[in-house]
Design a protein around this motif. Sequence first.
Motif, short mmCIF file in Angstrom:
data_model
loop_
_atom_site.label_atom_id
_atom_site.label_comp_id
_atom_site.label_asym_id
_atom_site.label_seq_id
_atom_site.Cartn_x
_atom_site.Cartn_y
_atom_site.Cartn_z
N PHE A 52 0.79 -1.23 0.00
CA PHE A 52 0.00 0.00 0.00
C PHE A 52 0.83 1.29 0.00
CE2 PHE A 52 -2.70 -3.37 1.51
CZ PHE A 52 -3.83 -3.17 0.75
N GLY A 53 2.12 1.19 -0.29
CA GLY A 53 2.96 2.38 -0.42
C GLY A 53 3.12 3.20 0.85
N LEU A 54 3.08 2.53 1.99
CA LEU A 54 3.25 3.23 3.26
C LEU A 54 4.70 3.70 3.41
CD1 LEU A 54 1.11 0.72 5.27
CD2 LEU A 54 0.63 3.17 5.12
N PRO A 55 4.93 4.79 4.14
CA PRO A 55 6.30 5.28 4.30
C PRO A 55 7.19 4.24 4.98
CG PRO A 55 4.70 6.88 5.13
CD PRO A 55 3.95 5.63 4.82
N PRO A 56 8.46 4.21 4.63
CA PRO A 56 9.37 3.26 5.28
C PRO A 56 9.54 3.60 6.76
CG PRO A 56 10.58 4.73 3.81
CD PRO A 56 9.12 5.04 3.63
N GLY A 57 9.74 2.57 7.56
CA GLY A 57 10.04 2.75 8.98
C GLY A 57 8.84 2.83 9.89
N VAL A 58 7.62 2.76 9.34
CA VAL A 58 6.44 2.76 10.22
C VAL A 58 6.01 1.32 10.47
CG1 VAL A 58 5.63 5.05 9.50
CG2 VAL A 58 4.76 3.01 8.33
N TYR A 59 5.34 1.12 11.59
CA TYR A 59 4.82 -0.20 11.91
C TYR A 59 3.50 -0.02 12.64
CZ TYR A 59 7.29 1.07 16.16
OH TYR A 59 7.76 1.75 17.26
N LEU B 60 -9.77 1.45 10.57
CA LEU B 60 -8.64 2.26 11.02
C LEU B 60 -7.54 1.44 11.68
CD1 LEU B 60 -7.43 5.08 11.38
CD2 LEU B 60 -8.68 5.25 13.54
N LEU B 61 -6.37 1.59 11.13
CA LEU B 61 -5.14 1.05 11.70
C LEU B 61 -4.17 2.22 11.78
CD1 LEU B 61 -3.53 -1.50 12.57
CD2 LEU B 61 -2.73 -1.64 10.21
N LEU B 62 -3.59 2.45 12.95
CA LEU B 62 -2.58 3.49 13.10
C LEU B 62 -1.21 2.87 12.95
CD1 LEU B 62 -4.02 5.47 16.16
CD2 LEU B 62 -4.24 6.02 13.72
N LEU B 63 -0.33 3.56 12.24
CA LEU B 63 1.05 3.14 12.08
C LEU B 63 1.94 4.29 12.50
CD1 LEU B 63 -0.59 2.02 9.26
CD2 LEU B 63 1.44 0.61 9.35
N THR B 64 3.07 3.97 13.11
CA THR B 64 3.98 5.01 13.58
C THR B 64 5.42 4.54 13.47
OG1 THR B 64 4.53 6.46 15.44
CG2 THR B 64 3.78 4.24 15.99
N ASP B 65 6.33 5.51 13.50
CA ASP B 65 7.75 5.19 13.57
C ASP B 65 8.30 5.47 14.97
OD1 ASP B 65 7.61 7.96 13.56
OD2 ASP B 65 9.01 8.25 11.90
N GLY C 210 8.25 4.28 18.80
CA GLY C 210 7.91 3.18 19.70
C GLY C 210 7.16 3.63 20.95
N ALA C 211 7.54 4.77 21.52
CA ALA C 211 6.85 5.27 22.71
C ALA C 211 5.40 5.63 22.37
CB ALA C 211 7.59 6.47 23.29
N GLN C 212 5.20 6.22 21.23
CA GLN C 212 3.84 6.56 20.81
C GLN C 212 3.01 5.30 20.58
OE1 GLN C 212 3.18 8.39 16.89
NE2 GLN C 212 1.89 9.88 17.98
N ALA C 213 3.60 4.29 19.95
CA ALA C 213 2.89 3.03 19.73
C ALA C 213 2.49 2.42 21.07
CB ALA C 213 3.78 2.05 18.95
N ALA D 16 0.11 14.20 15.23
CA ALA D 16 0.37 13.25 16.32
C ALA D 16 0.24 13.96 17.67
CB ALA D 16 1.74 12.63 16.15
N LYS D 17 -0.98 14.27 18.06
CA LYS D 17 -1.22 14.88 19.38
C LYS D 17 -0.64 13.97 20.45
CE LYS D 17 -5.08 15.57 22.50
NZ LYS D 17 -5.38 14.32 23.16
N PRO D 18 0.21 14.47 21.30
CA PRO D 18 0.78 13.60 22.33
C PRO D 18 -0.31 13.08 23.27
CG PRO D 18 1.82 15.79 22.34
CD PRO D 18 0.69 15.83 21.38
N LEU D 19 -0.21 11.83 23.65
CA LEU D 19 -1.14 11.22 24.60
C LEU D 19 -0.48 11.15 25.96
CD1 LEU D 19 -2.41 8.22 22.48
CD2 LEU D 19 -3.63 10.34 22.95
#
Length: 186
Positions: free
Chosen positions: A29-36, A48-53, A55-58, A179-182
């Motif tokens: 799906f052409g997602l940016p490299p380094g996200v999971y 909805l699936l969230l992907l991030t680069d 780790g703390a945010q994940a 990416a509003k901090p949680l």
Amino acid sequence: MLIAFNKPYGVLCQFTDRSVPVRPTLAGFGLPPGVYPAGRLDHDSEGLLLLTDDGAQAHRITDPRHKLAKTYWAQVEGSPQPEQLAALRGGVALRDGRTRPADAAAIPAPVLWPRDPPVRFRKTVPDAWLELVLREGRNRQVRRMTAAVGLPTLRLVRVAIGPWRLSGLAPGQWRTLSAKPLTMND
């Protein structure tokens, strides 16, 4: 970086698949490299699936201690009765323990994209839609909860995770989010 992705039905929430035959994965799906993925959706669930680069945010998104609300629309077999909705709201006893209480309501059929393959239609068995908001994330939890109260899930779409919504994304599309901090209190 935080990405919202509308995961199509039948796609695995990983970038590789070693099974035979190989199934569709996020790599197509052409997602940016380094996200999971920050969390998972079963291959037979959509939305909805969230992907991030980050780790703390994940961790903040997925850790049950943060009780981040996840909103699902579930097409169920049957007509929800008040006692079934009350059971979902009170928490359901599953093999791995009682679930936390969930927000549960019958909703009108939402306007969604067609699913491929389509959900089976049976003239003699009614179906309905529920909106469920969970604050925990067990394996196949929505499907197990609805089945436990006598309303098997036919189609499952996650429409929101915390403040982030699926809004306007077609299956297979993605967009970068603010990416509003949680914090622990969000």
